[in-house]
Design an enzyme around this catalytic site. Structure first.
Site, PDB file in Angstrom:
ATOM      1  N   ALA A 271       0.772  -1.060   0.155  1.00  0.00           N
ATOM      2  CA  ALA A 271       0.153  -0.050   0.029  1.00  0.00           C
ATOM      3  C   ALA A 271       0.761   1.296  -0.277  1.00  0.00           C
ATOM      4  O   ALA A 271       0.331   2.255  -0.480  1.00  0.00           O
ATOM      5  CB  ALA A 271      -0.887   0.071   1.246  1.00  0.00           C
ATOM      6  N   GLY A 275      -1.855   5.872  -1.502  1.00  0.00           N
ATOM      7  CA  GLY A 275      -2.972   6.542  -2.271  1.00  0.00           C
ATOM      8  C   GLY A 275      -4.050   5.861  -2.513  1.00  0.00           C
ATOM      9  O   GLY A 275      -5.118   6.447  -2.337  1.00  0.00           O
ATOM     10  N   LYS A 276      -4.255   4.500  -2.837  1.00  0.00           N
ATOM     11  CA  LYS A 276      -5.016   3.791  -3.153  1.00  0.00           C
ATOM     12  C   LYS A 276      -5.896   3.560  -2.129  1.00  0.00           C
ATOM     13  O   LYS A 276      -6.955   3.557  -1.985  1.00  0.00           O
ATOM     14  CB  LYS A 276      -4.543   2.641  -3.767  1.00  0.00           C
ATOM     15  CG  LYS A 276      -3.969   2.775  -5.264  1.00  0.00           C
ATOM     16  CD  LYS A 276      -3.695   1.459  -5.712  1.00  0.00           C
ATOM     17  CE  LYS A 276      -3.099   1.558  -7.017  1.00  0.00           C
ATOM     18  NZ  LYS A 276      -1.771   2.421  -6.965  1.00  0.00           N
ATOM     19  N   ASP A 294       2.067  -2.956   4.193  1.00  0.00           N
ATOM     20  CA  ASP A 294       3.366  -3.155   3.458  1.00  0.00           C
ATOM     21  C   ASP A 294       4.457  -3.693   4.283  1.00  0.00           C
ATOM     22  O   ASP A 294       4.238  -3.963   5.331  1.00  0.00           O
ATOM     23  CB  ASP A 294       3.832  -1.629   2.898  1.00  0.00           C
ATOM     24  CG  ASP A 294       4.279  -1.646   1.542  1.00  0.00           C
ATOM     25  OD1 ASP A 294       5.381  -2.678   1.292  1.00  0.00           O
ATOM     26  OD2 ASP A 294       3.858  -0.828   0.855  1.00  0.00           O
ATOM     27  N   CYS A 392       2.706  -0.140 -12.330  1.00  0.00           N
ATOM     28  CA  CYS A 392       3.102   0.976 -13.281  1.00  0.00           C
ATOM     29  C   CYS A 392       4.278   0.705 -14.171  1.00  0.00           C
ATOM     30  O   CYS A 392       5.215   1.583 -14.268  1.00  0.00           O
ATOM     31  CB  CYS A 392       3.536   2.145 -12.224  1.00  0.00           C
ATOM     32  SG  CYS A 392       4.880   1.742 -11.164  1.00  0.00           S
TER      33      CYS A 392
END
Length: 455
Positions: A271, A275-276, A294, A392
């Site tokens: 995470a 942001g998400k 995380d 990404c």
């Protein structure tokens, strides 16, 4: 009294030298982190000077291969024989000559000589002067690799990407599209922010206008805006008050594709910085909750900072290795967000040293890591629940191949995301449950979004 080089150019030279030395020592340093630390240290400088430093440092990083090619064209000494300190000076000056129209060529050359003298390289100032003046006189007639007969070499040299990456993109997308992708990655990127649902958009825009913050609405969302020329968010009205947060539009769209409802329980596996998780928390409301995990406590700090600043209290940070299965979490979540560690090929425009840190084998290694995590992710989803798998990057191994793995090996069912996307992003694959976003082709970073249901 001998004239001294300007402070801003000396600072950039210092950053280039420091980054090179840390790399030689094997330290895992990122150019963006170094730049952020230095700009913070010299925060007393005028905004114009800091913007100049940022542009020059990032330009020297992202255009390194191009700059070295030009040096090789106009220096009698082979590249490998030029002292690293001298090469840093040449790169700085040539970047200004080729890419910074507001800087007179003579100023770039003279400052390079002054830096050389200041750093005890006076014996080489004639060499530096000769190379730079030669480049200045011939900058419109540089002999680049032939586009039609040497397309991969052309892409590598002109856009400054390693040959293996140029070859990868040329093979997958063709010359024309590869040029658009690489070209967009080498352009300055604005900062994309998401305005929270609790914030009055007109009120925030009014604050930005009063402070002369340059902003423009993003075409894919009514609550996404692009800020240009921002060097410190603390000075942007509304940031410290939690009215908006930094989040690229591709990241925003991926969470929206999940179709979250109020009261849902969501797991965000990798995470940080959150942001998400923050957007998911808004969508599920106070009735729902988001478990935000995380690998380290340091990453949890960033998530907690965002929670506190944004005033979000239904996110629960947990330190957890995503490759380790938690038996107690089997079929416990309505939705799982798996935005996983990846090669980052889609964000090379924002993180300009990625292109030099990776090699071809890294893509395969990361794809295997992602599969290990995805096996656990599927286990955590309730029957009828959904999985968002996103990265990404633009790597087939990490994206389309892992999508096939989810369907064929982990028996997940693709879900259409067509109805969740803005009109400007319609694509044939959306109805099949996935979308590969490409810089230069879409108005965002390179990003892969895919959605699945557990039957």
């Amino acid at each position: 009294m001998a004239k001294k080089p300007t402070e801003n150019r000396m600072i950039v030279y210092g950053m280039l030298t420091e980054f090179r030395k840390m790399q030689q020592e094997g330290k895992n340093v990122k150019a963006g982190d170094l730049l952020k630390d230095v700009l913070s240290k010299y925060d007393y400088l005028p905004e114009q000077d800091k913007a100049f430093m940022k542009r020059l440092f990032e330009g020297c990083m992202e255009r390194r291969l191009t700059l070295d090619y030009v040096i090789s064209q106009y220096a009698n000494t082979k590249n490998g024989k030029i002292k690293p300190a001298v090469k840093d000076i040449l790169r700085m000056a040539i970047y200004q000559i080729l890419y910074m129209d507001a800087v007179p060529d003579a100023a770039a050359v003279n400052e390079a000589i002054l830096i050389a003298e200041n750093k005890g390289l006076s014996s080489l100032k004639n060499f530096i002067n000769g190379v730079l003046r030669n480049v200045s006189r011939n900058k419109e007639n540089i002999s680049w690799p032939e586009k039609e007969t040497e397309p991969v070499n052309y892409l590598s040299v002109v856009y400054s990407f390693p040959v293996w990456l140029a070859g990868l993109f040329h093979k997958r997308f063709g010359l024309e599209t590869a040029e658009k992708i690489f070209g967009r990655m080498n352009e300055p990127a604005g900062l994309v922010v998401r305005i929270l649902a609790k914030t009055d958009v007109d009120e925030l825009l009014s604050l930005w206008k009063k402070q002369e913050i340059a902003y423009r609405k993003h075409p894919y969302s009514d609550r996404a805006y692009i800020l240009d020329g921002v060097n410190g968010l603390d000075k942007v009205p509304g940031f410290n008050e939690g009215m908006f947060t930094v989040q690229d539009i591709s990241s925003q769209l991926s969470v929206q594709c999940l179709g979250l409802e109020q009261g849902d329980t969501v797991l965000d596996l990798c995470a940080s910085p959150g942001g998400k998780s923050m957007l998911a928390a808004e969508l599920v409301s106070a009735k729902g909750k988001v478990i935000s995990r995380d690998l380290t406590e340091q990453k949890m700090v960033r998530i907690r900072e965002n929670m506190e600043r944004l005033g979000i209290d239904n996110v629960y940070p947990q330190v957890q290795d995503a490759t380790t299965l938690r038996e107690e979490d089997k079929e416990a979540f309505d939705a799982v967000i798996a935005d996983l560690p990846c090669s980052g090929l889609g964000v090379m425009g924002r993180k300009n040293d990625i292109r030099y840190r990776l090699d071809r084998e890294d893509l395969r290694t990361l794809a295997m890591l992602q599969r290990d995590i995805l096996e656990n992710a599927v286990t955590y989803i309730k029957p009828g629940g959904r999985l968002l798998y996103s990265t990404c990057t633009i790597s087939k191994e990490e994206n389309e191949d892992n999508r096939r793995y989810l369907i064929e090996e982990l028996h997940m069912t693709p879900v259409s995301i067509k109805e969740k996307l803005p009109g400007g992003l319609m694509a044939e694959t959306a109805s099949e449950g996935y979308l590969q976003l490409l810089p230069g082709m879409h108005d965002c970073d390179g990003f892969f979004i895919s959605l699945y249901e557990k039957k």
